[in-house]
Design a protein around this motif. Structure first.
Motif, short mmCIF file in Angstrom:
data_model
loop_
_atom_site.label_atom_id
_atom_site.label_comp_id
_atom_site.label_asym_id
_atom_site.label_seq_id
_atom_site.Cartn_x
_atom_site.Cartn_y
_atom_site.Cartn_z
N GLY A 86 9.73 13.38 95.58
CA GLY A 86 8.46 13.00 96.44
C GLY A 86 8.48 13.43 97.88
N ASN A 87 9.65 13.41 98.52
CA ASN A 87 9.51 14.09 99.91
C ASN A 87 9.68 15.44 99.77
OD1 ASN A 87 9.41 12.09 102.00
ND2 ASN A 87 11.45 11.04 100.91
N ALA A 88 10.26 15.89 98.92
CA ALA A 88 10.22 17.30 98.70
C ALA A 88 8.82 18.17 98.81
CB ALA A 88 11.10 17.92 97.50
N MET A 89 8.15 17.16 97.84
CA MET A 89 6.66 17.61 97.68
C MET A 89 5.87 17.96 99.02
SD MET A 89 3.38 15.26 96.30
CE MET A 89 3.87 14.16 97.71
N MET A 90 6.39 17.35 100.06
CA MET A 90 5.68 17.13 101.48
C MET A 90 6.21 18.71 102.18
SD MET A 90 4.10 14.48 101.70
CE MET A 90 3.66 14.33 103.43
N LEU A 91 7.16 19.23 101.69
CA LEU A 91 7.56 20.60 102.18
C LEU A 91 6.86 21.66 101.76
CD1 LEU A 91 11.25 20.13 102.23
CD2 LEU A 91 9.91 19.96 104.05
N SER A 92 5.65 21.45 100.67
CA SER A 92 5.00 22.53 100.45
C SER A 92 3.92 23.27 101.60
CB SER A 92 3.85 22.00 99.62
OG SER A 92 2.64 22.93 99.30
N PRO A 93 3.89 24.47 101.49
CA PRO A 93 3.21 25.36 102.51
C PRO A 93 1.84 24.86 102.65
CG PRO A 93 4.14 26.81 101.04
CD PRO A 93 4.38 25.51 100.56
N LEU A 94 1.24 24.19 101.57
CA LEU A 94 -0.11 23.67 101.69
C LEU A 94 -0.28 22.30 102.49
CD1 LEU A 94 -1.22 24.39 98.12
CD2 LEU A 94 -1.85 25.82 100.27
N LEU A 95 0.88 21.93 102.46
CA LEU A 95 0.59 20.21 103.04
C LEU A 95 1.23 20.09 104.50
CD1 LEU A 95 1.34 18.13 99.98
CD2 LEU A 95 -0.97 18.60 101.02
N VAL A 96 2.37 21.02 104.74
CA VAL A 96 3.22 20.81 105.97
C VAL A 96 2.40 20.86 107.27
CG1 VAL A 96 3.86 23.01 106.06
CG2 VAL A 96 5.58 21.06 106.75
N VAL A 97 2.81 19.97 108.22
CA VAL A 97 2.04 20.10 109.48
C VAL A 97 3.35 20.28 110.37
CG1 VAL A 97 -0.03 18.66 108.73
CG2 VAL A 97 2.08 17.57 109.66
N PRO A 98 2.90 20.70 111.83
CA PRO A 98 3.97 20.98 112.81
C PRO A 98 4.64 19.62 112.93
CG PRO A 98 1.82 21.80 113.43
CD PRO A 98 1.73 21.12 112.15
N PHE A 99 6.04 19.80 113.07
CA PHE A 99 7.01 18.62 113.28
C PHE A 99 7.39 17.65 112.35
CE2 PHE A 99 4.80 19.19 117.50
CZ PHE A 99 5.82 19.92 118.04
N GLN A 100 6.76 17.92 111.13
CA GLN A 100 6.96 17.26 109.90
C GLN A 100 8.10 17.72 108.81
OE1 GLN A 100 3.91 17.83 106.76
NE2 GLN A 100 4.62 16.10 105.65
#
Length: 137
Positions: A86-100
Motif C-alpha cells: 500500500g505504501n509502495a503504491m504511493m511511490l507512483s510517479p503520478l501520485l508522488v509529491v515533494p518530500f513524500q
C-alpha cells in the motif's frame, strides 16, 4: 533467536511504519490533485490513495499491536505485506509529491522487514514445537 527480539522490534518498527505512512498520507492529502490523467479523476485517485495509505499503513499495523506479539504471526506478516504494498503504491510517479518519497520508502522497507521477521519468527516457533514433540516421544 528472532523470537527473543521480535516483540520489541515489532513495537518500534510498527511505530516507524505508522508515523511514516501518516506523514506520507498528509503530504499527499494537502497537495493538489495530480495532473495529466485522462481516464481517471485526479481528485478521486488522490482521495483513494490517501484512504488506502491511512488504512493499510497506519490503522492496520497499529491494530496488530493489540494482540500478543508472538501470536497470529502469519496474519501479522500478511498485514505488514499489505502495508508495504500500500505504501509502495504511493511511490507512483503520478501520485508522488515533494518530500513524500523518503517517508514512504522508509515505511515500505520497514513493512517488508517486519513481514520477513514475522515469517521467520513463525518458522522458528514451528521448529521449536516440533523439537518439543520429538523430545516427548
Amino acid at each position: 533467536m528472532i523470537t527473543h527480539f521480535y516483540p520489541t522490534a515489532l513495537r518500534i518498527i510498527t511505530c516507524i511504519v505508522a508515523v511514516c505512512s501518516a506523514v506520507s498520507a498528509t503530504l499527499l492529502g494537502t497537495a493538489p490533485p495530480p495532473q495529466g490523467l485522462v481516464v481517471l479523476d485526479p481528485t478521486d485517485l488522490r482521495t483513494t490513495a490517501v484512504v488506502l495509505t491511512i488504512s493499510l499503513g497506519v490503522v492496520a499495523p497499529v491494530a496488530v499491536l493489540i494482540a500478543d506479539p508472538l501470536r497470529c504471526l502469519l496474519l501479522k506478516a500478511a498485514v505488514f505485506a499489505a502495508s508495504g504494498f500500500g505504501n509502495a503504491m504511493m511511490l507512483s510517479p503520478l501520485l508522488v509529491v515533494p518530500f513524500q518519497e523518503t517517508p514512504t520508502l522508509l515505511a515500505v522497507i520497514c513493512s517488508l522487514a517486519l513481514t520477513v521477521a514475522s515469517i521467520v519468527a513463525y518458522m522458528e516457533s514451528v521448529e521449536r514445537k516440533n523439537a518439543r514433540r520429538r523430545a516427548n516421544t
